[in-house]
Write an enzyme that holds these catalytic residues in place. Structure first.
Site, PDB file in Angstrom:
ATOM      1  N   TRP A 110       4.162  13.556   8.145  1.00  0.00           N
ATOM      2  CA  TRP A 110       2.335  14.272   6.821  1.00  0.00           C
ATOM      3  C   TRP A 110       1.837  12.485   8.061  1.00  0.00           C
ATOM      4  O   TRP A 110       2.471  11.879   7.429  1.00  0.00           O
ATOM      5  CB  TRP A 110       2.923  14.555   6.611  1.00  0.00           C
ATOM      6  CG  TRP A 110       1.755  14.417   5.548  1.00  0.00           C
ATOM      7  CD1 TRP A 110       0.103  14.983   5.493  1.00  0.00           C
ATOM      8  CD2 TRP A 110       0.266  13.818   4.557  1.00  0.00           C
ATOM      9  NE1 TRP A 110      -0.542  15.186   5.199  1.00  0.00           N
ATOM     10  CE2 TRP A 110      -0.449  13.087   4.797  1.00  0.00           C
ATOM     11  CE3 TRP A 110       0.669  11.964   3.727  1.00  0.00           C
ATOM     12  CZ2 TRP A 110      -1.719  13.009   4.065  1.00  0.00           C
ATOM     13  CZ3 TRP A 110       0.572  11.168   2.895  1.00  0.00           C
ATOM     14  CH2 TRP A 110      -1.272  11.757   2.978  1.00  0.00           C
ATOM     15  N   GLU A 120       3.274  18.760   9.695  1.00  0.00           N
ATOM     16  CA  GLU A 120       2.926  19.127   8.323  1.00  0.00           C
ATOM     17  C   GLU A 120       1.280  19.304   7.853  1.00  0.00           C
ATOM     18  O   GLU A 120       0.749  17.438   7.858  1.00  0.00           O
ATOM     19  CB  GLU A 120       2.887  18.605   6.868  1.00  0.00           C
ATOM     20  CG  GLU A 120       2.924  19.034   5.050  1.00  0.00           C
ATOM     21  CD  GLU A 120       2.909  17.654   4.067  1.00  0.00           C
ATOM     22  OE1 GLU A 120       3.846  16.788   4.291  1.00  0.00           O
ATOM     23  OE2 GLU A 120       2.842  18.236   3.442  1.00  0.00           O
ATOM     24  N   LYS A 147      -3.180  19.256   6.669  1.00  0.00           N
ATOM     25  CA  LYS A 147      -3.817  19.261   5.202  1.00  0.00           C
ATOM     26  C   LYS A 147      -4.956  19.734   5.394  1.00  0.00           C
ATOM     27  O   LYS A 147      -5.369  19.210   6.635  1.00  0.00           O
ATOM     28  CB  LYS A 147      -2.753  18.233   4.942  1.00  0.00           C
ATOM     29  CG  LYS A 147      -3.701  17.603   3.662  1.00  0.00           C
ATOM     30  CD  LYS A 147      -3.461  16.931   2.759  1.00  0.00           C
ATOM     31  CE  LYS A 147      -4.377  16.064   1.551  1.00  0.00           C
ATOM     32  NZ  LYS A 147      -3.423  15.023   0.593  1.00  0.00           N
ATOM     33  N   ASP A 190       1.849  23.320   3.266  1.00  0.00           N
ATOM     34  CA  ASP A 190       2.373  22.807   1.576  1.00  0.00           C
ATOM     35  C   ASP A 190       1.253  23.191   0.293  1.00  0.00           C
ATOM     36  O   ASP A 190       0.288  23.295   1.089  1.00  0.00           O
ATOM     37  CB  ASP A 190       1.771  21.177   1.830  1.00  0.00           C
ATOM     38  CG  ASP A 190       2.250  20.773   0.045  1.00  0.00           C
ATOM     39  OD1 ASP A 190       1.652  21.582  -0.532  1.00  0.00           O
ATOM     40  OD2 ASP A 190       2.365  18.900   0.050  1.00  0.00           O
ATOM     41  N   HIS A 227      -1.973  22.449   0.230  1.00  0.00           N
ATOM     42  CA  HIS A 227      -3.030  22.215   1.515  1.00  0.00           C
ATOM     43  C   HIS A 227      -3.868  23.555   2.437  1.00  0.00           C
ATOM     44  O   HIS A 227      -4.161  22.946   3.478  1.00  0.00           O
ATOM     45  CB  HIS A 227      -1.940  21.727   2.300  1.00  0.00           C
ATOM     46  CG  HIS A 227      -1.501  20.432   2.242  1.00  0.00           C
ATOM     47  ND1 HIS A 227      -0.584  19.172   2.936  1.00  0.00           N
ATOM     48  CD2 HIS A 227      -1.587  19.754   1.328  1.00  0.00           C
ATOM     49  CE1 HIS A 227      -0.411  18.496   2.228  1.00  0.00           C
ATOM     50  NE2 HIS A 227      -0.779  18.826   1.223  1.00  0.00           N
ATOM     51  N   HIS A 249       6.324  22.720   0.949  1.00  0.00           N
ATOM     52  CA  HIS A 249       6.213  21.827   0.329  1.00  0.00           C
ATOM     53  C   HIS A 249       6.076  22.304  -0.923  1.00  0.00           C
ATOM     54  O   HIS A 249       4.459  22.538   0.005  1.00  0.00           O
ATOM     55  CB  HIS A 249       5.174  20.234   0.475  1.00  0.00           C
ATOM     56  CG  HIS A 249       6.626  19.174   1.046  1.00  0.00           C
ATOM     57  ND1 HIS A 249       4.991  18.414   1.775  1.00  0.00           N
ATOM     58  CD2 HIS A 249       7.688  19.410   1.694  1.00  0.00           C
ATOM     59  CE1 HIS A 249       6.669  17.409   1.895  1.00  0.00           C
ATOM     60  NE2 HIS A 249       7.775  18.055   2.048  1.00  0.00           N
ATOM     61  N   ASP A 265      -5.139  19.728  -4.064  1.00  0.00           N
ATOM     62  CA  ASP A 265      -3.939  19.282  -3.342  1.00  0.00           C
ATOM     63  C   ASP A 265      -4.071  18.095  -4.809  1.00  0.00           C
ATOM     64  O   ASP A 265      -3.274  17.169  -4.717  1.00  0.00           O
ATOM     65  CB  ASP A 265      -4.235  18.398  -3.073  1.00  0.00           C
ATOM     66  CG  ASP A 265      -2.441  18.159  -2.074  1.00  0.00           C
ATOM     67  OD1 ASP A 265      -1.768  19.001  -2.773  1.00  0.00           O
ATOM     68  OD2 ASP A 265      -2.452  17.605  -1.200  1.00  0.00           O
ATOM     69  N   ASP A 273      -1.455  18.080  -7.260  1.00  0.00           N
ATOM     70  CA  ASP A 273       0.494  18.122  -6.675  1.00  0.00           C
ATOM     71  C   ASP A 273       0.822  17.999  -8.333  1.00  0.00           C
ATOM     72  O   ASP A 273       1.884  17.324  -8.804  1.00  0.00           O
ATOM     73  CB  ASP A 273       0.879  16.297  -6.198  1.00  0.00           C
ATOM     74  CG  ASP A 273       0.919  16.431  -4.564  1.00  0.00           C
ATOM     75  OD1 ASP A 273       0.985  17.759  -4.360  1.00  0.00           O
ATOM     76  OD2 ASP A 273       0.106  16.445  -4.071  1.00  0.00           O
ATOM     77  N   ASP A 332       7.140  19.061  -3.999  1.00  0.00           N
ATOM     78  CA  ASP A 332       6.352  18.159  -3.393  1.00  0.00           C
ATOM     79  C   ASP A 332       5.565  17.697  -4.583  1.00  0.00           C
ATOM     80  O   ASP A 332       4.129  18.994  -4.403  1.00  0.00           O
ATOM     81  CB  ASP A 332       5.526  17.844  -2.199  1.00  0.00           C
ATOM     82  CG  ASP A 332       4.840  16.704  -1.717  1.00  0.00           C
ATOM     83  OD1 ASP A 332       4.949  15.726  -2.818  1.00  0.00           O
ATOM     84  OD2 ASP A 332       4.052  17.033  -0.396  1.00  0.00           O
TER      85      ASP A 332
HETATM   86  C1  RNT Z   1       0.192  14.240   0.747  1.00  0.00           C
HETATM   87  C2  RNT Z   1       1.540  15.248   1.632  1.00  0.00           C
HETATM   88  C3  RNT Z   1       2.427  14.611   1.795  1.00  0.00           C
HETATM   89  C4  RNT Z   1       3.330  13.563   0.530  1.00  0.00           C
HETATM   90  C5  RNT Z   1       4.420  13.332   0.748  1.00  0.00           C
HETATM   91  C6  RNT Z   1       4.715  12.259  -0.284  1.00  0.00           C
HETATM   92  O1  RNT Z   1      -0.749  15.248   0.706  1.00  0.00           O
HETATM   93  O2  RNT Z   1       1.505  16.387   0.730  1.00  0.00           O
HETATM   94  O3  RNT Z   1       4.040  15.695   2.131  1.00  0.00           O
HETATM   95  O4  RNT Z   1       2.848  14.355  -0.812  1.00  0.00           O
HETATM   96  O5  RNT Z   1       5.642  12.967   1.710  1.00  0.00           O
HETATM   97 ZN    ZN Z   2       3.213  17.824   1.393  1.00  0.00          ZN
END
Ligand code: RNT
Ligand code: ZN
Length: 419
Positions: A184, A225, A227, A258, A261, A285, A293, A295, A325
Protein backbone atom coordinates in the site's frame (compact mmCIF):
# COMPACT_ATOMS: atom_id res chain seq x y z
CA UNK A 1 -27.18 -24.48 32.11
CA UNK A 2 -23.62 -25.18 31.03
CA UNK A 3 -22.13 -23.85 27.83
CA UNK A 4 -22.32 -27.38 26.44
CA UNK A 5 -25.99 -27.76 27.34
CA UNK A 6 -26.83 -24.41 25.73
CA UNK A 7 -24.93 -25.54 22.68
CA UNK A 8 -26.89 -28.76 22.40
CA UNK A 9 -30.15 -26.84 22.48
CA UNK A 10 -28.99 -24.14 20.06
CA UNK A 11 -27.62 -26.73 17.69
CA UNK A 12 -31.11 -28.12 17.11
CA UNK A 13 -32.30 -24.80 15.71
CA UNK A 14 -29.68 -24.97 12.98
CA UNK A 15 -29.88 -28.72 12.41
CA UNK A 16 -33.54 -28.31 11.57
CA UNK A 17 -32.26 -26.61 8.40
CA UNK A 18 -29.74 -29.30 7.68
CA UNK A 19 -26.74 -27.35 8.96
CA UNK A 20 -23.85 -29.48 10.22
CA UNK A 21 -22.98 -27.43 13.28
CA UNK A 22 -20.07 -29.54 14.55
CA UNK A 23 -18.69 -29.53 11.01
CA UNK A 24 -18.99 -25.74 10.93
CA UNK A 25 -16.83 -25.45 14.03
CA UNK A 26 -14.28 -27.85 12.56
CA UNK A 27 -14.11 -25.70 9.45
CA UNK A 28 -13.89 -22.45 11.38
CA UNK A 29 -10.93 -23.75 13.37
CA UNK A 30 -8.89 -23.89 10.18
CA UNK A 31 -9.47 -20.31 9.08
CA UNK A 32 -6.65 -17.98 10.08
CA UNK A 33 -7.17 -14.25 10.52
CA UNK A 34 -4.11 -12.10 9.98
CA UNK A 35 -3.89 -9.89 13.05
CA UNK A 36 -2.15 -6.58 12.37
CA UNK A 37 0.63 -5.83 14.84
CA UNK A 38 0.14 -2.07 14.45
CA UNK A 39 -2.99 -1.85 16.62
CA UNK A 40 -0.65 -2.51 19.55
CA UNK A 41 1.47 0.62 19.30
CA UNK A 42 -0.45 3.06 17.10
CA UNK A 43 1.65 2.22 14.00
CA UNK A 44 4.78 3.38 15.78
CA UNK A 45 7.26 0.65 14.92
CA UNK A 46 10.78 0.33 16.26
CA UNK A 47 12.93 2.39 13.94
CA UNK A 48 15.88 3.94 15.73
CA UNK A 49 15.04 7.41 14.45
CA UNK A 50 11.76 8.66 15.90
CA UNK A 51 9.30 9.38 13.11
CA UNK A 52 5.87 10.91 13.01
CA UNK A 53 3.07 8.84 11.52
CA UNK A 54 2.37 10.08 7.99
CA UNK A 55 0.84 8.82 4.75
CA UNK A 56 -2.56 10.35 5.33
CA UNK A 57 -3.62 7.92 8.04
CA UNK A 58 -4.15 8.83 11.68
CA UNK A 59 -4.51 7.24 15.10
CA UNK A 60 -6.30 9.20 17.79
CA UNK A 61 -6.31 8.66 21.56
CA UNK A 62 -3.69 8.17 24.24
CA UNK A 63 -4.84 5.20 26.24
CA UNK A 64 -2.10 4.22 28.67
CA UNK A 65 0.10 1.16 28.29
CA UNK A 66 1.11 1.36 24.65
CA UNK A 67 3.77 -1.19 23.70
CA UNK A 68 7.13 0.57 23.40
CA UNK A 69 9.40 -2.36 22.61
CA UNK A 70 9.16 -5.49 20.46
CA UNK A 71 9.02 -7.60 23.61
CA UNK A 72 6.07 -5.62 24.92
CA UNK A 73 4.26 -5.77 21.60
CA UNK A 74 4.70 -9.53 21.43
CA UNK A 75 3.61 -9.87 25.04
CA UNK A 76 0.42 -7.91 24.24
CA UNK A 77 -0.22 -9.95 21.11
CA UNK A 78 0.14 -13.13 23.13
CA UNK A 79 -2.43 -11.84 25.58
CA UNK A 80 -4.89 -11.01 22.80
CA UNK A 81 -4.27 -14.34 21.06
CA UNK A 82 -5.06 -16.15 24.30
CA UNK A 83 -8.54 -14.58 24.21
CA UNK A 84 -9.36 -15.29 20.56
CA UNK A 85 -10.55 -18.75 19.49
CA UNK A 86 -8.63 -20.46 16.67
CA UNK A 87 -5.09 -20.36 15.25
CA UNK A 88 -4.19 -17.11 13.58
CA UNK A 89 -1.43 -15.13 11.89
CA UNK A 90 0.38 -11.91 12.69
CA UNK A 91 0.82 -9.15 10.17
CA UNK A 92 3.99 -7.05 10.43
CA UNK A 93 5.09 -3.79 8.84
CA UNK A 94 8.68 -3.08 7.82
CA UNK A 95 9.00 -0.48 10.61
CA UNK A 96 8.75 -3.32 13.13
CA UNK A 97 12.27 -4.50 12.26
CA UNK A 98 14.70 -5.00 15.11
CA UNK A 99 18.09 -3.57 14.24
CA UNK A 100 19.86 -3.62 17.59
CA UNK A 101 20.11 0.12 17.90
CA UNK A 102 21.70 0.43 14.48
CA UNK A 103 20.16 2.78 11.92
CA UNK A 104 19.11 0.66 8.96
CA UNK A 105 17.18 2.50 6.27
CA UNK A 106 14.17 0.88 4.66
CA UNK A 107 16.02 -0.06 1.50
CA UNK A 108 18.58 -2.00 3.51
CA UNK A 109 16.25 -4.13 5.56
CA UNK A 110 17.08 -7.82 5.60
CA UNK A 111 15.47 -11.01 6.88
CA UNK A 112 17.89 -10.98 9.82
CA UNK A 113 16.14 -7.88 11.18
CA UNK A 114 13.07 -10.03 11.72
CA UNK A 115 14.71 -13.04 13.32
CA UNK A 116 13.10 -12.40 16.68
CA UNK A 117 9.67 -12.22 15.13
CA UNK A 118 10.25 -15.48 13.30
CA UNK A 119 11.50 -17.24 16.44
CA UNK A 120 8.45 -15.98 18.29
CA UNK A 121 6.10 -17.04 15.50
CA UNK A 122 7.63 -20.51 15.52
CA UNK A 123 7.21 -20.80 19.25
CA UNK A 124 3.53 -19.88 19.04
CA UNK A 125 2.87 -21.68 15.74
CA UNK A 126 1.80 -18.50 14.00
CA UNK A 127 2.10 -17.60 10.34
CA UNK A 128 3.47 -14.15 9.50
CA UNK A 129 2.41 -11.64 6.87
CA UNK A 130 4.28 -8.56 5.82
CA UNK A 131 3.95 -4.97 4.56
CA UNK A 132 6.60 -2.65 3.24
CA UNK A 133 6.24 0.74 4.94
CA UNK A 134 5.93 3.54 2.38
CA UNK A 135 5.05 6.24 4.94
CA UNK A 136 6.46 7.84 8.10
CA UNK A 137 9.75 8.55 6.33
CA UNK A 138 11.52 11.71 5.04
CA UNK A 139 11.43 10.37 1.47
CA UNK A 140 7.65 10.07 1.50
CA UNK A 141 7.04 13.52 2.91
CA UNK A 142 5.92 14.95 -0.40
CA UNK A 143 3.14 12.42 -0.52
CA UNK A 144 4.72 10.40 -3.33
CA UNK A 145 6.91 7.29 -3.27
CA UNK A 146 6.83 4.83 -6.16
CA UNK A 147 5.14 7.45 -8.34
CA UNK A 148 7.52 10.28 -7.42
CA UNK A 149 8.86 12.22 -10.43
CA UNK A 150 12.34 12.06 -8.93
CA UNK A 151 14.02 8.86 -10.02
CA UNK A 152 16.27 8.61 -6.98
CA UNK A 153 13.34 8.73 -4.64
CA UNK A 154 11.49 6.20 -6.72
CA UNK A 155 14.50 3.92 -6.74
CA UNK A 156 14.84 4.12 -2.97
CA UNK A 157 11.27 2.90 -2.61
CA UNK A 158 11.72 0.26 -5.30
CA UNK A 159 14.64 -1.12 -3.29
CA UNK A 160 12.42 -1.10 -0.21
CA UNK A 161 9.78 -3.08 -2.10
CA UNK A 162 12.32 -5.63 -3.26
CA UNK A 163 13.76 -5.98 0.24
CA UNK A 164 10.25 -6.48 1.63
CA UNK A 165 9.44 -9.35 -0.70
CA UNK A 166 12.63 -11.06 0.38
CA UNK A 167 11.58 -10.72 3.98
CA UNK A 168 8.17 -12.17 3.08
CA UNK A 169 9.84 -15.09 1.34
CA UNK A 170 12.03 -15.69 4.39
CA UNK A 171 8.97 -15.79 6.66
CA UNK A 172 7.27 -18.26 4.35
CA UNK A 173 10.29 -20.55 4.19
CA UNK A 174 10.88 -20.50 7.91
CA UNK A 175 7.29 -20.93 8.95
CA UNK A 176 6.06 -23.27 6.25
CA UNK A 177 3.06 -21.12 5.34
CA UNK A 178 2.99 -18.61 2.53
CA UNK A 179 3.34 -14.98 3.53
CA UNK A 180 1.15 -12.28 2.09
CA UNK A 181 3.28 -9.23 1.36
CA UNK A 182 0.92 -6.34 0.83
CA UNK A 183 1.81 -3.15 -0.99
CA UNK A 184 0.00 0.00 0.00
CA UNK A 185 1.48 3.31 -1.09
CA UNK A 186 0.07 6.68 0.01
CA UNK A 187 0.86 8.37 -3.32
CA UNK A 188 -1.58 11.05 -4.29
CA UNK A 189 -2.37 14.74 -4.52
CA UNK A 190 -4.24 17.09 -2.24
CA UNK A 191 -5.69 19.01 -5.13
CA UNK A 192 -6.95 18.32 -8.61
CA UNK A 193 -4.16 16.96 -10.77
CA UNK A 194 -3.32 18.31 -14.18
CA UNK A 195 -2.11 14.86 -15.19
CA UNK A 196 -3.36 11.61 -13.78
CA UNK A 197 -1.76 9.29 -16.27
CA UNK A 198 1.95 10.03 -15.75
CA UNK A 199 1.99 9.25 -12.02
CA UNK A 200 0.09 6.04 -12.77
CA UNK A 201 2.61 5.04 -15.41
CA UNK A 202 5.39 5.61 -12.91
CA UNK A 203 3.65 3.58 -10.23
CA UNK A 204 3.10 0.76 -12.69
CA UNK A 205 6.72 0.75 -13.81
CA UNK A 206 8.00 0.85 -10.24
CA UNK A 207 5.80 -2.09 -9.32
CA UNK A 208 7.02 -4.05 -12.34
CA UNK A 209 10.58 -3.61 -11.10
CA UNK A 210 9.69 -4.67 -7.57
CA UNK A 211 7.95 -7.80 -8.82
CA UNK A 212 10.59 -8.73 -11.38
CA UNK A 213 11.99 -11.55 -9.28
CA UNK A 214 9.82 -14.66 -9.28
CA UNK A 215 9.17 -15.96 -5.80
CA UNK A 216 7.60 -19.33 -5.15
CA UNK A 217 4.00 -18.81 -4.05
CA UNK A 218 4.64 -21.47 -1.44
CA UNK A 219 6.67 -18.86 0.40
CA UNK A 220 5.40 -15.46 -0.62
CA UNK A 221 2.42 -14.03 -2.43
CA UNK A 222 2.11 -10.30 -3.16
CA UNK A 223 -0.97 -8.13 -2.86
CA UNK A 224 -1.70 -4.56 -3.91
CA UNK A 225 -4.06 -2.31 -1.93
CA UNK A 226 -5.97 0.59 -3.41
CA UNK A 227 -7.43 3.61 -1.75
CA UNK A 228 -9.96 6.32 -2.56
CA UNK A 229 -8.43 9.24 -0.66
CA UNK A 230 -6.35 10.03 2.39
CA UNK A 231 -5.48 13.08 4.47
CA UNK A 232 -3.49 15.19 2.04
CA UNK A 233 -4.51 13.10 -0.96
CA UNK A 234 -8.15 14.11 -1.06
CA UNK A 235 -8.32 14.88 -4.75
CA UNK A 236 -6.37 12.01 -6.24
CA UNK A 237 -4.80 8.70 -5.25
CA UNK A 238 -2.49 7.16 -7.83
CA UNK A 239 -3.27 3.58 -6.79
CA UNK A 240 -7.04 3.63 -7.19
CA UNK A 241 -9.22 0.53 -7.20
CA UNK A 242 -9.32 0.22 -10.98
CA UNK A 243 -5.58 0.75 -11.17
CA UNK A 244 -4.83 -2.13 -8.83
CA UNK A 245 -7.61 -4.41 -9.96
CA UNK A 246 -6.16 -4.18 -13.45
CA UNK A 247 -2.61 -4.54 -12.21
CA UNK A 248 -3.43 -7.55 -10.06
CA UNK A 249 -5.32 -9.42 -12.76
CA UNK A 250 -2.75 -8.79 -15.41
CA UNK A 251 0.27 -9.57 -13.27
CA UNK A 252 -1.10 -12.39 -11.21
CA UNK A 253 -1.05 -10.48 -7.93
CA UNK A 254 -3.67 -10.47 -5.24
CA UNK A 255 -5.95 -7.49 -5.11
CA UNK A 256 -6.43 -6.46 -1.50
CA UNK A 257 -9.71 -4.81 -0.57
CA UNK A 258 -9.68 -2.57 2.50
CA UNK A 259 -13.25 -2.08 3.70
CA UNK A 260 -12.47 1.57 4.49
CA UNK A 261 -11.18 2.47 1.05
CA UNK A 262 -14.32 2.94 -1.02
CA UNK A 263 -17.15 5.39 -1.44
CA UNK A 264 -19.40 5.55 1.64
CA UNK A 265 -22.19 3.47 0.10
CA UNK A 266 -19.92 1.13 -1.83
CA UNK A 267 -19.28 -2.14 0.01
CA UNK A 268 -16.50 -4.68 -0.21
CA UNK A 269 -18.88 -7.60 0.39
CA UNK A 270 -20.36 -6.94 -3.04
CA UNK A 271 -16.97 -7.09 -4.75
CA UNK A 272 -15.86 -10.52 -3.54
CA UNK A 273 -17.98 -12.70 -5.84
CA UNK A 274 -17.30 -10.47 -8.81
CA UNK A 275 -13.55 -10.56 -8.35
CA UNK A 276 -13.33 -14.27 -7.60
CA UNK A 277 -14.66 -14.94 -11.09
CA UNK A 278 -11.42 -13.60 -12.48
CA UNK A 279 -8.91 -14.19 -9.71
CA UNK A 280 -8.13 -17.36 -7.75
CA UNK A 281 -7.44 -15.48 -4.57
CA UNK A 282 -7.91 -12.07 -3.02
CA UNK A 283 -7.06 -10.40 0.25
CA UNK A 284 -8.91 -8.21 2.73
CA UNK A 285 -8.14 -5.50 5.23
CA UNK A 286 -11.22 -5.54 7.37
CA UNK A 287 -11.69 -2.17 8.98
CA UNK A 288 -14.58 0.12 9.96
CA UNK A 289 -14.82 3.51 8.36
CA UNK A 290 -16.82 6.10 10.30
CA UNK A 291 -17.45 9.06 7.98
CA UNK A 292 -13.98 8.58 6.48
CA UNK A 293 -11.27 5.90 6.42
CA UNK A 294 -11.09 6.21 10.19
CA UNK A 295 -10.00 2.64 10.92
CA UNK A 296 -12.30 2.09 13.89
CA UNK A 297 -12.27 -1.32 15.57
CA UNK A 298 -14.59 -3.61 13.64
CA UNK A 299 -17.98 -4.34 15.15
CA UNK A 300 -20.32 -7.16 14.21
CA UNK A 301 -22.32 -4.88 11.95
CA UNK A 302 -24.25 -5.69 8.80
CA UNK A 303 -21.30 -5.25 6.47
CA UNK A 304 -18.99 -7.42 8.54
CA UNK A 305 -21.65 -10.13 8.53
CA UNK A 306 -22.11 -9.74 4.79
CA UNK A 307 -18.36 -10.11 4.21
CA UNK A 308 -18.44 -13.36 6.18
CA UNK A 309 -21.50 -14.54 4.24
CA UNK A 310 -19.95 -13.81 0.87
CA UNK A 311 -16.78 -15.70 1.77
CA UNK A 312 -18.64 -18.72 3.13
CA UNK A 313 -21.55 -19.00 0.71
CA UNK A 314 -19.19 -18.80 -2.25
CA UNK A 315 -16.91 -21.50 -0.80
CA UNK A 316 -14.08 -19.02 -0.66
CA UNK A 317 -12.66 -19.64 2.80
CA UNK A 318 -9.41 -20.79 1.22
CA UNK A 319 -9.41 -18.09 -1.46
CA UNK A 320 -9.72 -14.98 0.66
CA UNK A 321 -6.81 -14.03 2.88
CA UNK A 322 -8.51 -12.23 5.71
CA UNK A 323 -6.49 -9.54 7.42
CA UNK A 324 -7.52 -6.79 9.80
CA UNK A 325 -6.66 -3.11 9.65
CA UNK A 326 -7.92 -0.89 12.43
CA UNK A 327 -6.17 1.21 15.02
CA UNK A 328 -7.71 2.88 18.01
CA UNK A 329 -5.61 4.43 20.76
CA UNK A 330 -8.59 5.67 22.77
CA UNK A 331 -9.34 2.23 24.25
CA UNK A 332 -7.24 -0.58 25.67
CA UNK A 333 -5.26 -1.84 22.68
CA UNK A 334 -5.32 -5.50 23.70
CA UNK A 335 -9.09 -5.19 24.03
CA UNK A 336 -9.21 -3.60 20.56
CA UNK A 337 -7.48 -6.64 19.03
CA UNK A 338 -9.68 -9.01 21.00
CA UNK A 339 -12.97 -7.31 20.15
CA UNK A 340 -12.12 -6.89 16.48
CA UNK A 341 -10.71 -10.34 15.87
CA UNK A 342 -13.45 -12.10 17.81
CA UNK A 343 -15.94 -10.20 15.67
CA UNK A 344 -14.26 -11.31 12.47
CA UNK A 345 -14.41 -14.93 13.63
CA UNK A 346 -18.03 -14.44 14.71
CA UNK A 347 -18.99 -13.19 11.27
CA UNK A 348 -17.56 -16.36 9.72
CA UNK A 349 -19.28 -18.57 12.27
CA UNK A 350 -22.58 -16.81 11.65
CA UNK A 351 -22.18 -17.50 7.95
CA UNK A 352 -21.20 -21.13 8.49
CA UNK A 353 -24.45 -21.74 10.36
CA UNK A 354 -26.84 -20.79 7.58
CA UNK A 355 -28.48 -23.14 5.07
CA UNK A 356 -27.04 -21.53 1.96
CA UNK A 357 -28.20 -24.15 -0.51
CA UNK A 358 -31.76 -23.67 0.60
CA UNK A 359 -31.55 -19.89 0.51
CA UNK A 360 -29.96 -19.94 -2.95
CA UNK A 361 -32.69 -22.20 -4.21
CA UNK A 362 -35.38 -19.87 -2.95
CA UNK A 363 -33.80 -17.04 -4.91
CA UNK A 364 -33.65 -19.10 -8.09
CA UNK A 365 -37.27 -20.03 -7.69
CA UNK A 366 -38.13 -16.37 -7.34
CA UNK A 367 -39.44 -16.98 -3.85
CA UNK A 368 -38.31 -13.69 -2.39
CA UNK A 369 -40.84 -13.78 0.40
CA UNK A 370 -39.35 -16.89 1.94
CA UNK A 371 -35.84 -15.65 1.24
CA UNK A 372 -36.44 -12.44 3.18
CA UNK A 373 -38.49 -14.10 5.92
CA UNK A 374 -35.86 -16.74 6.64
CA UNK A 375 -32.88 -14.45 6.40
CA UNK A 376 -34.56 -12.23 8.99
CA UNK A 377 -35.53 -15.09 11.30
CA UNK A 378 -31.99 -16.50 11.27
CA UNK A 379 -30.78 -13.20 12.70
CA UNK A 380 -32.31 -14.08 16.05
CA UNK A 381 -31.34 -17.74 16.14
CA UNK A 382 -29.30 -18.70 19.26
CA UNK A 383 -25.97 -17.94 17.63
CA UNK A 384 -24.42 -16.78 20.92
CA UNK A 385 -24.63 -20.24 22.45
CA UNK A 386 -22.78 -21.78 19.52
CA UNK A 387 -20.18 -19.06 19.73
CA UNK A 388 -19.70 -19.63 23.47
CA UNK A 389 -19.23 -23.32 22.87
CA UNK A 390 -16.68 -22.65 20.15
CA UNK A 391 -14.77 -20.43 22.58
CA UNK A 392 -14.95 -23.07 25.28
CA UNK A 393 -13.64 -25.90 23.12
CA UNK A 394 -10.93 -23.54 21.83
CA UNK A 395 -9.81 -22.90 25.40
CA UNK A 396 -10.58 -19.18 25.45
CA UNK A 397 -13.05 -17.23 27.61
CA UNK A 398 -16.74 -17.33 26.69
CA UNK A 399 -19.01 -14.30 26.45
CA UNK A 400 -17.59 -11.19 28.06
CA UNK A 401 -15.32 -13.11 30.45
CA UNK A 402 -12.26 -12.09 28.45
CA UNK A 403 -12.73 -8.49 29.56
CA UNK A 404 -11.78 -9.29 33.16
CA UNK A 405 -8.56 -10.80 31.88
CA UNK A 406 -7.73 -7.71 29.88
CA UNK A 407 -8.46 -5.51 32.89
CA UNK A 408 -6.20 -7.63 35.04
CA UNK A 409 -3.51 -7.46 32.36
CA UNK A 410 -3.91 -3.69 32.22
CA UNK A 411 -3.35 -3.51 35.97
CA UNK A 412 -0.48 -5.99 36.10
CA UNK A 413 1.35 -5.10 32.91
CA UNK A 414 0.14 -2.14 30.85
CA UNK A 415 -0.18 0.39 33.68
CA UNK A 416 3.34 -0.37 34.84
CA UNK A 417 4.75 0.85 31.52
CA UNK A 418 5.90 4.40 31.05
CA UNK A 419 3.64 5.09 28.06
C1 RNT B 1 -3.91 2.81 4.72
C2 RNT B 1 -3.98 1.37 4.42
C3 RNT B 1 -2.85 0.52 4.95
C4 RNT B 1 -2.46 0.88 6.37
C5 RNT B 1 -1.53 -0.12 7.02
C6 RNT B 1 -0.91 0.44 8.27
O1 RNT B 1 -5.06 3.48 4.43
O2 RNT B 1 -5.20 0.86 4.86
O3 RNT B 1 -3.17 -0.82 4.84
O4 RNT B 1 -3.57 1.06 7.19
O5 RNT B 1 -0.62 -0.57 6.14
ZN1 ZN C 1 -5.46 -1.30 4.77
Amino acid sequence: MSVKQNYEVAKQFYEKWGVDVDGALEQLKKVPISIHCWQGDDIGGFEVEERELSGGIDVTGNYPGKAETPEQLREDLEKALSLIPGKHRVNLHAIYAETNGEIVDRDELKPEHFENWVAWAKKHELGLDFNPTFFSHPLSEEGLTLAHPNEEIRNFWIRHGIASREIGEYFGRELGTSTLTNFWMPDGYKDIPSDRLTPRIRLKESLDKIFEKEIDAKYNVDAVESKLFGIGSEAFVVGSHEFYLGYALKNNKLCLLDTGHYHPTEVVSNKISAMLLYSDELALHVSRPVRWDSDHVITLDDELKEVGLEIVRNNALDKVRIGLDFFDASINRVAAWTIGTRNMVKSLLNALLLPHDHLKKLQDEGNFTDRLALMEEFKTYPFGFIWDYYCEISGVPTGEDWLEEVKQYEKDVLCKRNG
